[in-house]
Motif scaffolding. Structure first.
Motif, mmCIF file in Angstrom:
data_model
loop_
_atom_site.group_PDB
_atom_site.id
_atom_site.type_symbol
_atom_site.label_atom_id
_atom_site.label_comp_id
_atom_site.label_asym_id
_atom_site.label_seq_id
_atom_site.Cartn_x
_atom_site.Cartn_y
_atom_site.Cartn_z
ATOM 1 N N ASP A 1 -0.338 -4.192 -8.193
ATOM 2 C CA ASP A 1 -1.557 -3.525 -7.514
ATOM 3 C C ASP A 1 -1.304 -2.086 -7.518
ATOM 4 O O ASP A 1 -2.903 -1.371 -7.442
ATOM 5 C CB ASP A 1 -2.830 -4.078 -6.442
ATOM 6 N N ILE A 2 0.003 -1.516 -7.512
ATOM 7 C CA ILE A 2 -0.210 -0.565 -7.349
ATOM 8 C C ILE A 2 -0.041 0.050 -8.853
ATOM 9 O O ILE A 2 1.485 0.505 -8.605
ATOM 10 C CB ILE A 2 1.386 -0.172 -6.570
ATOM 11 N N SER A 3 -0.524 0.473 -8.857
ATOM 12 C CA SER A 3 -1.061 1.015 -9.942
ATOM 13 C C SER A 3 -2.315 2.528 -10.008
ATOM 14 O O SER A 3 -2.887 2.587 -9.399
ATOM 15 C CB SER A 3 -1.140 0.578 -11.313
ATOM 16 N N PRO A 4 -2.345 3.383 -11.316
ATOM 17 C CA PRO A 4 -3.268 4.879 -11.217
ATOM 18 C C PRO A 4 -4.907 4.136 -10.843
ATOM 19 O O PRO A 4 -6.027 4.668 -10.523
ATOM 20 C CB PRO A 4 -3.061 5.526 -11.836
ATOM 21 N N ASP A 5 -4.912 3.007 -11.934
ATOM 22 C CA ASP A 5 -6.147 2.448 -11.664
ATOM 23 C C ASP A 5 -6.863 1.823 -10.337
ATOM 24 O O ASP A 5 -8.549 1.111 -10.925
ATOM 25 C CB ASP A 5 -6.363 1.751 -13.323
ATOM 26 N N LYS A 6 -5.726 1.628 -9.645
ATOM 27 C CA LYS A 6 -6.472 0.928 -8.253
ATOM 28 C C LYS A 6 -6.529 2.404 -7.379
ATOM 29 O O LYS A 6 -6.343 2.115 -5.677
ATOM 30 C CB LYS A 6 -5.578 0.048 -7.831
ATOM 31 N N LEU A 7 -6.167 3.392 -8.002
ATOM 32 C CA LEU A 7 -7.060 4.344 -7.016
ATOM 33 C C LEU A 7 -8.132 4.617 -5.749
ATOM 34 O O LEU A 7 -8.957 3.957 -6.492
ATOM 35 C CB LEU A 7 -6.202 5.623 -7.832
ATOM 36 N N VAL A 8 -8.020 4.639 -4.735
ATOM 37 C CA VAL A 8 -9.033 5.385 -3.607
ATOM 38 C C VAL A 8 -8.067 6.250 -3.298
ATOM 39 O O VAL A 8 -7.927 6.336 -2.575
ATOM 40 C CB VAL A 8 -9.191 3.870 -2.392
ATOM 41 N N ALA A 9 -10.158 7.195 -3.486
ATOM 42 C CA ALA A 9 -9.596 8.750 -2.682
ATOM 43 C C ALA A 9 -10.761 8.610 -2.204
ATOM 44 O O ALA A 9 -11.779 8.670 -2.321
ATOM 45 C CB ALA A 9 -9.906 9.851 -4.231
ATOM 46 N N VAL A 10 -10.731 9.235 -0.749
ATOM 47 C CA VAL A 10 -11.613 9.502 0.525
ATOM 48 C C VAL A 10 -11.895 10.354 0.357
ATOM 49 O O VAL A 10 -10.237 11.707 0.395
ATOM 50 C CB VAL A 10 -12.164 8.292 1.306
ATOM 51 N N GLY B 1 -3.348 0.238 -3.451
ATOM 52 C CA GLY B 1 -2.403 -1.614 -2.470
ATOM 53 C C GLY B 1 -2.864 -2.071 -3.189
ATOM 54 O O GLY B 1 -4.779 -2.007 -3.901
ATOM 55 N N GLY B 2 -2.437 -3.231 -3.304
ATOM 56 C CA GLY B 2 -3.117 -4.762 -2.636
ATOM 57 C C GLY B 2 -2.971 -6.224 -2.387
ATOM 58 O O GLY B 2 -1.283 -5.779 -2.255
ATOM 59 N N THR B 3 -2.655 -7.112 -3.190
ATOM 60 C CA THR B 3 -2.208 -8.381 -2.948
ATOM 61 C C THR B 3 -0.892 -8.867 -3.735
ATOM 62 O O THR B 3 -0.508 -9.471 -3.096
ATOM 63 C CB THR B 3 -2.913 -9.341 -2.613
ATOM 64 N N GLN B 4 -0.544 -7.757 -4.896
ATOM 65 C CA GLN B 4 0.093 -7.760 -5.591
ATOM 66 C C GLN B 4 1.140 -6.665 -5.843
ATOM 67 O O GLN B 4 0.653 -5.238 -5.772
ATOM 68 C CB GLN B 4 0.263 -8.763 -6.873
ATOM 69 N N LEU B 5 2.472 -6.545 -5.604
ATOM 70 C CA LEU B 5 3.046 -5.202 -6.591
ATOM 71 C C LEU B 5 2.476 -4.372 -7.950
ATOM 72 O O LEU B 5 2.083 -3.153 -8.045
ATOM 73 C CB LEU B 5 5.077 -5.812 -6.439
ATOM 74 N N ASN C 1 0.890 -1.018 0.189
ATOM 75 C CA ASN C 1 -0.023 0.078 -0.138
ATOM 76 C C ASN C 1 0.859 1.157 -0.390
ATOM 77 O O ASN C 1 1.974 1.352 0.692
ATOM 78 C CB ASN C 1 -0.950 0.384 0.954
ATOM 79 N N LEU C 2 0.494 2.097 -0.821
ATOM 80 C CA LEU C 2 1.227 3.185 -0.895
ATOM 81 C C LEU C 2 0.168 3.942 -0.536
ATOM 82 O O LEU C 2 -1.328 4.699 -1.387
ATOM 83 C CB LEU C 2 2.148 4.523 -2.086
ATOM 84 N N GLY C 3 -0.251 5.208 0.775
ATOM 85 C CA GLY C 3 -0.843 6.050 0.637
ATOM 86 C C GLY C 3 -0.312 7.664 1.535
ATOM 87 O O GLY C 3 0.619 7.906 1.092
ATOM 88 N N PHE C 4 -1.687 8.170 1.159
ATOM 89 C CA PHE C 4 -1.038 9.695 1.417
ATOM 90 C C PHE C 4 -2.732 10.482 1.708
ATOM 91 O O PHE C 4 -3.788 10.418 1.005
ATOM 92 C CB PHE C 4 -0.377 10.479 0.366
ATOM 93 N N ASP C 5 -2.436 11.205 2.978
ATOM 94 C CA ASP C 5 -4.015 11.342 4.062
ATOM 95 C C ASP C 5 -3.358 13.165 4.455
ATOM 96 O O ASP C 5 -2.699 13.123 4.731
ATOM 97 C CB ASP C 5 -3.803 10.834 5.218
ATOM 98 N N ALA C 6 -4.291 13.895 3.862
ATOM 99 C CA ALA C 6 -4.633 14.841 4.764
ATOM 100 C C ALA C 6 -5.398 15.308 5.404
ATOM 101 O O ALA C 6 -6.725 15.307 5.512
ATOM 102 C CB ALA C 6 -4.537 16.339 3.568
ATOM 103 N N SER C 7 -5.420 16.711 6.896
ATOM 104 C CA SER C 7 -6.535 17.487 7.167
ATOM 105 C C SER C 7 -6.567 18.825 7.113
ATOM 106 O O SER C 7 -5.242 18.722 7.269
ATOM 107 C CB SER C 7 -6.219 16.429 8.640
ATOM 108 N N TRP C 8 -7.290 19.351 7.747
ATOM 109 C CA TRP C 8 -7.645 20.549 7.826
ATOM 110 C C TRP C 8 -8.718 20.796 8.599
ATOM 111 O O TRP C 8 -9.892 21.152 7.868
ATOM 112 C CB TRP C 8 -7.670 21.362 5.926
#
Length: 477
Positions: free
Chosen positions: A341-350, A335-339, A141-148
């Motif tokens: 899986d770290i690709s733009p088409d698996k992007l999760v944004a909240v 992210g995912g169970t395979q390397l 998993n590669l992640g980025f989170d922000a709060s304001w």
């Protein structure tokens, strides 16, 4: 995203700032005629604005100037005040940074072995142990989170305002420490030179009294003087020698004090200051300015005014806590169970706005506001007290300085009279119409008058130093 239309509304609400706006310090000087200046300046003070600089250079003493420079550079108290200033400035930078969003990036790799669970092909390889089937799974998993936190009602801005005032108060405290230090160095130096002069004059007086005692004993041996005369003079000699001992102790104490004030160990300045020098004299006329300028010049008043501004801003901080808080949270993950899986088409944004409002606090916020208002009122009263104390200090210092000049003038006339009397007695002695004892007695009176004048001169310079401290001079604008 659907949350984006909320941002203009949040920014619009962020322009609102609750709490009282600081309108400057309260009025403390009377508007009546004559209250803008000082009452007791006399002929020694003029209303010309004093130069905010190294006031001790007006004493024209190179040794004192060197000591002041060394003290300002190495005194521990100055270092403490400067360290507190750095802390206050760092607090201001922290409060400014708290207004901006916070962001975090993370990279995670997880490998787990799960016994008794068959994850099939999606779980990777399957291992069989002695206790049953077990599966291993990898997670990337590669992640980025922000709060304001949107500053809806100005609580953050008030915090920055309070921190800025605190930093400015710390700057004034550094200047106040410099004023106190330079005055303390000058006072110790003047006392040192005074003790050196008084010790030298006491030794002269003791020498003359010893000569008078020897002559009186000769007269006693011839029957021309009584034993009472001998004992009286013997007591005078012992009394004079006894006066030298405490003066010498005070001299050593001032040497040690000056060494510590310049940031060195006691005894380090003994060689530099052993040679006696006269007490430096203040200028004939001293520029003091007016009372209004004094309020702007004295560092302790500036510090009290900035503390009042800080307490006023903290009322707004407490007031803003009564209203809702809006936090905007954002998360982006790959992210995912395979390397692979770290690709733009698996992007999760909240994106998640969160509104919080502690509307049922049973009076806690109101109590905090009342507490902050009480602290502001306390700071205002302290500011008024600082102003009144400063005005009293200046008036008292001017009065003492002016009256001390009159005292020194009288002591100078007394010394001049004693000098003339000693000179006339010497003429009579050479003419054979006065005894040596009478001549030595007149000389002793002259030395006593010189001692009184030396003490008065040192007091005059000390009063000048106290006046400079009362005016708040010595700091850099």
């Amino acid at each position: 995203m659907r949350t984006l239309p909320l941002l203009p509304l949040a920014l619009a609400l962020g322009a609102c700032t609750v709490g009282p706006n600081y309108a400057g310090p309260p009025k403390t000087l009377s508007g009546a005629p004559g209250h803008a200046g000082f009452k007791r300046g006399g002929q020694v003070a003029v209303a010309t604005a004093p130069v905010v600089a190294a006031w001790w250079t007006q004493l024209n003493d190179a040794v004192l100037t060197d000591l002041e420079t060394r003290a300002l550079a190495a005194n521990p108290n100055i270092a403490v005040a400067q360290a507190r200033l750095r802390q206050a400035r760092s607090s201001l930078r922290l409060e400014r940074a708290n207004q901006a969003p916070s962001a975090n990036a993370s990279a995670t790799y997880l490998h787990a072995r799960l016994p008794g669970i068959d994850l099939g092909n999606a779980a990777g390889d399957t291992q069989t142990g002695g206790g049953g089937d077990a599966s291993a799974v990898d997670f990337y998993n590669l992640g980025f989170d922000a709060s304001w936190e949107v500053d809806l009602f100005g609580g953050r801005r008030r915090s920055v305002e309070a921190a800025r005032a605190q930093a400015q108060a710390a700057e004034a405290n550094v200047a106040d420490a410099q004023v106190s230090l330079t005055a303390e160095v000058a006072q110790a130096y003047v006392n040192l030179r005074d003790r050196q002069r008084r010790i030298a004059l006491s030794r002269q007086s003791a020498t003359m009294q010893q000569q008078m005692l020897a002559l009186t004993r000769q007269r006693f041996d011839r029957g021309a003087a009584s034993a009472l005369d001998v004992e009286r003079l013997q007591g005078q000699v012992e009394a004079t020698n006894g006066q030298i001992v405490p003066l010498q102790a005070e001299l050593e104490s001032y040497l040690n004090a000056l060494a510590v004030l310049v940031g060195e160990e006691p005894g380090s300045l003994d060689v530099m200051l052993t040679t006696a020098k006269p007490v430096p004299l203040p200028p004939a006329v001293v520029a003091v300015g007016d009372a209004t300028a004094l309020l702007q010049r004295r560092p302790d008043i500036r510090a009290a005014e900035r503390q009042l501004a800080q307490r006023t801003a903290q009322v707004g901080v407490a007031d803003a806590a009564r209203f809702p808080r809006l936090n905007i949270l954002g998360l982006i993950g790959l992210g995912g169970t395979q390397l692979s899986d770290i690709s733009p088409d698996k992007l999760v944004a909240v994106a998640a706005p969160m509104l919080q409002w502690n509307f049922l606090d049973f009076g806690r916020n109101r109590a905090r506001i009342n507490q902050a208002e009480g602290q502001r009122d306390e700071a205002e009263a302290q500011y008024r007290g600082s102003v009144l104390t400063a005005l009293r200090d200046a008036e008292d210092a001017l009065s003492r300085f002016g009256h001390r000049r009159e005292t020194v003038a009288s002591l100078m006339r007394s010394k001049a009279s004693a000098d003339r009397a000693a000179s006339l007695m010497q003429q009579r002695f050479r003419a054979g119409t006065a005894t040596l004892i009478d001549t030595l007695d007149a000389e002793r009176t002259r030395v006593a008058a010189d001692q009184n004048l030396s003490s008065g001169t040192a007091g005059l310079t000390s009063d000048f130093v106290a006046l400079q401290k009362a005016l708040g001079l010595g700091w850099s604008a």
